[in-house]
Design a protein around this motif. Structure first.
Motif, PDB file in Angstrom:
ATOM      1  N   THR A  43      41.874  48.356  21.282  1.00 25.14           N
ATOM      2  CA  THR A  43      41.870  46.903  21.158  1.00 25.14           C
ATOM      3  C   THR A  43      42.051  46.504  19.703  1.00 25.14           C
ATOM      4  N   SER A  82      41.717  46.980  31.560  1.00 27.27           N
ATOM      5  CA  SER A  82      41.932  46.040  30.466  1.00 27.27           C
ATOM      6  C   SER A  82      41.793  44.603  30.958  1.00 27.27           C
ATOM      7  N   THR A 127      48.517  36.084  25.798  1.00 31.47           N
ATOM      8  CA  THR A 127      48.059  37.304  26.466  1.00 31.47           C
ATOM      9  C   THR A 127      48.485  37.308  27.930  1.00 31.47           C
ATOM     10  N   THR A 145      41.700  42.593  21.983  1.00 29.35           N
ATOM     11  CA  THR A 145      42.148  42.965  23.318  1.00 29.35           C
ATOM     12  C   THR A 145      43.215  44.046  23.174  1.00 29.35           C
TER      13      THR A 145
END
Length: 160
Positions: A43, A82, A127, A145
């Motif tokens: 991340t 994730s 994202t 992330t």
């Protein structure tokens, strides 16, 4: 020696040195269409993710078609675990106007309905978000992330 002969010689040499390697993407990258993708297992903030991708000779993924979006969503689902992945677009230059890094417009989008919503003043980065079935979401750029790097497929004269 003609340029064509040099080219053919280099291809012959390449086929000898990588006899079993027929991939056109670097190790760890997955080929789809004309691109290679790497789904990180680490991340980072948006800036850190961008730096990682650049280190690997790539950039944060730029989604330009439904086919590409469907592929990335499918792979993200397969990766399991994730909560999201950085893609390479922001609205840091002009609020509400997302562009790919380098300034290219988003000619294709896959926003979740109601997105981008800029709930917090820091939501400037794009994202793929798990809770939205890996559809697009604006997200706080400093949050950490996982991310997706993209580079073009390597073409060799031997594959013609």
């Amino acid at each position: 020696m003609s340029l064509r002969l040099v080219f053919v010689s280099l291809c012959a040499l390449a086929s000898v040195t990588v006899a079993e390697d027929t991939t056109r993407c670097p190790r760890g990258f997955l080929e789809h269409g004309s691109s290679c993708y790497w789904f990180s297992n680490i991340t980072g903030s948006f800036a850190e993710a961008r730096s990682y991708c650049q280190f690997f000779g790539s950039h944060l993924a730029r989604v330009t078609s439904k086919d590409e979006a469907d592929y990335l969503r499918s792979r993200a689902n397969e990766e399991k675990g994730s909560t999201g992945y950085w893609l390479g677009a922001t609205d840091l230059i002009k609020e509400g106007k997302f562009v790919w890094e380098g300034g290219s417009p988003l000619n294709y989008t896959n926003w979740r309905p109601g997105q981008p919503n800029n709930v917090s003043p820091q939501q400037h980065c794009l994202t793929l978000y798990k809770n939205f079935e890996y559809n697009w979401n604006d997200y706080d750029c400093i949050k950490k992330t996982e991310f997706i790097c993209e580079r073009k497929v390597s073409m060799c004269c031997c594959n013609n």
